[in-house]
Design a protein around this motif. Structure first.
Motif, PDB file in Angstrom:
ATOM      1  N   GLU A  70       0.608  11.197   6.774  1.00  0.00           N
ATOM      2  CA  GLU A  70      -0.207   9.847   7.328  1.00  0.00           C
ATOM      3  C   GLU A  70       0.834   8.557   8.323  1.00  0.00           C
ATOM      4  O   GLU A  70       2.268   8.250   7.958  1.00  0.00           O
ATOM      5  N   VAL A  71       0.296   8.781   9.785  1.00  0.00           N
ATOM      6  CA  VAL A  71       1.019   8.074  10.415  1.00  0.00           C
ATOM      7  C   VAL A  71      -0.276   7.136  10.548  1.00  0.00           C
ATOM      8  O   VAL A  71      -1.081   7.482  11.178  1.00  0.00           O
ATOM      9  N   LEU A  72       0.538   5.310  11.136  1.00  0.00           N
ATOM     10  CA  LEU A  72      -1.007   4.551  11.515  1.00  0.00           C
ATOM     11  C   LEU A  72       0.157   4.023  12.138  1.00  0.00           C
ATOM     12  O   LEU A  72       1.035   3.160  12.281  1.00  0.00           O
ATOM     13  N   GLN A 108       0.779  -1.620  -0.047  1.00  0.00           N
ATOM     14  CA  GLN A 108      -0.531   0.222   0.315  1.00  0.00           C
ATOM     15  C   GLN A 108       0.686   0.910  -0.048  1.00  0.00           C
ATOM     16  O   GLN A 108       0.330   1.900  -0.043  1.00  0.00           O
ATOM     17  N   GLY A 109       2.281   0.977  -0.049  1.00  0.00           N
ATOM     18  CA  GLY A 109       3.120   2.425  -0.396  1.00  0.00           C
ATOM     19  C   GLY A 109       3.365   2.423   0.942  1.00  0.00           C
ATOM     20  O   GLY A 109       3.962   4.043   1.651  1.00  0.00           O
ATOM     21  N   TYR A 110       3.525   2.760   1.709  1.00  0.00           N
ATOM     22  CA  TYR A 110       3.775   2.455   3.732  1.00  0.00           C
ATOM     23  C   TYR A 110       5.502   2.201   4.028  1.00  0.00           C
ATOM     24  O   TYR A 110       6.077   1.542   3.126  1.00  0.00           O
ATOM     25  N   PHE A 111       5.608   3.091   4.028  1.00  0.00           N
ATOM     26  CA  PHE A 111       7.190   2.428   5.319  1.00  0.00           C
ATOM     27  C   PHE A 111       6.854   2.066   6.652  1.00  0.00           C
ATOM     28  O   PHE A 111       6.299   2.284   6.821  1.00  0.00           O
ATOM     29  N   ARG A 168      -3.447   7.499  12.715  1.00  0.00           N
ATOM     30  CA  ARG A 168      -4.368   6.362  12.894  1.00  0.00           C
ATOM     31  C   ARG A 168      -4.274   5.138  13.377  1.00  0.00           C
ATOM     32  O   ARG A 168      -3.261   5.352  13.325  1.00  0.00           O
ATOM     33  N   ILE A 169      -5.374   4.720  13.984  1.00  0.00           N
ATOM     34  CA  ILE A 169      -4.831   3.292  14.511  1.00  0.00           C
ATOM     35  C   ILE A 169      -6.072   2.128  13.928  1.00  0.00           C
ATOM     36  O   ILE A 169      -6.930   2.587  13.657  1.00  0.00           O
ATOM     37  N   ILE A 170      -5.522   0.826  13.704  1.00  0.00           N
ATOM     38  CA  ILE A 170      -6.055   0.080  13.262  1.00  0.00           C
ATOM     39  C   ILE A 170      -5.840  -0.956  13.704  1.00  0.00           C
ATOM     40  O   ILE A 170      -4.206  -1.500  13.807  1.00  0.00           O
ATOM     41  N   VAL A 171      -6.691  -2.152  13.384  1.00  0.00           N
ATOM     42  CA  VAL A 171      -6.193  -3.668  14.404  1.00  0.00           C
ATOM     43  C   VAL A 171      -6.039  -4.251  13.141  1.00  0.00           C
ATOM     44  O   VAL A 171      -6.840  -4.151  11.900  1.00  0.00           O
ATOM     45  N   LEU A 185       4.491   5.008   8.017  1.00  0.00           N
ATOM     46  CA  LEU A 185       4.697   6.192   7.865  1.00  0.00           C
ATOM     47  C   LEU A 185       4.256   5.934   6.336  1.00  0.00           C
ATOM     48  O   LEU A 185       4.514   5.347   5.035  1.00  0.00           O
ATOM     49  N   LYS A 186       3.057   7.339   5.376  1.00  0.00           N
ATOM     50  CA  LYS A 186       3.057   7.571   3.517  1.00  0.00           C
ATOM     51  C   LYS A 186       2.503   8.371   3.900  1.00  0.00           C
ATOM     52  O   LYS A 186       1.766   9.650   4.358  1.00  0.00           O
TER      53      LYS A 186
END
Length: 106
Positions: free
Chosen positions: A50-52, A15-18, A84-87, A46-47
């Motif tokens: 955006e920080v996830l 998805q393009g995140y580091f 953002r916080i995801i499970v 990180l993207k």
């Protein structure tokens, strides 16, 4: 078998995140425990702007992880900081393909 962590890292990179693993094993006096960043983040992704924060698990443990995050004392400040916080919950479907159920906790 791939671990939920490996599957989440692969998905996030696609998805393009580091990504960086933020879960660590802490050993004290011959005993140990797992420690997550902020108390619930296994992977920081990180993207651009955006920080996830990602908690990754199996579907059978998703409710427990959601509850853990919901009740955690750090949840408010992490949300207020814009993270953002995801499970991610990983399972194999009937065809043997790994499928991710994602719950957004932001």
């Amino acid at each position: 078998m791939a671990s939920p962590m490996e599957l989440s890292l692969k998905r996030l990179k696609e998805q393009g995140y580091f990504t960086e693993i933020t879960e660590h094993f802490v050993r004290i006096r011959g005993m140990g425990y797992r420690k997550d960043l902020f108390g619930f983040c296994d992977v920081l992704a990180l993207k651009e702007s955006e920080v996830l924060a990602v908690q990754t698990t199996s579907p059978g443990n998703m409710n427990a992880r959601v509850k853990k995050i919901t009740e955690h004392e750090n949840l408010g400040i992490v949300r207020k900081s814009g993270i953002r916080i995801i499970v991610h919950g990983w399972r194999k479907n009937a065809k043997g393909v790994w499928v991710c159920t994602e719950v957004d906790m932001s």
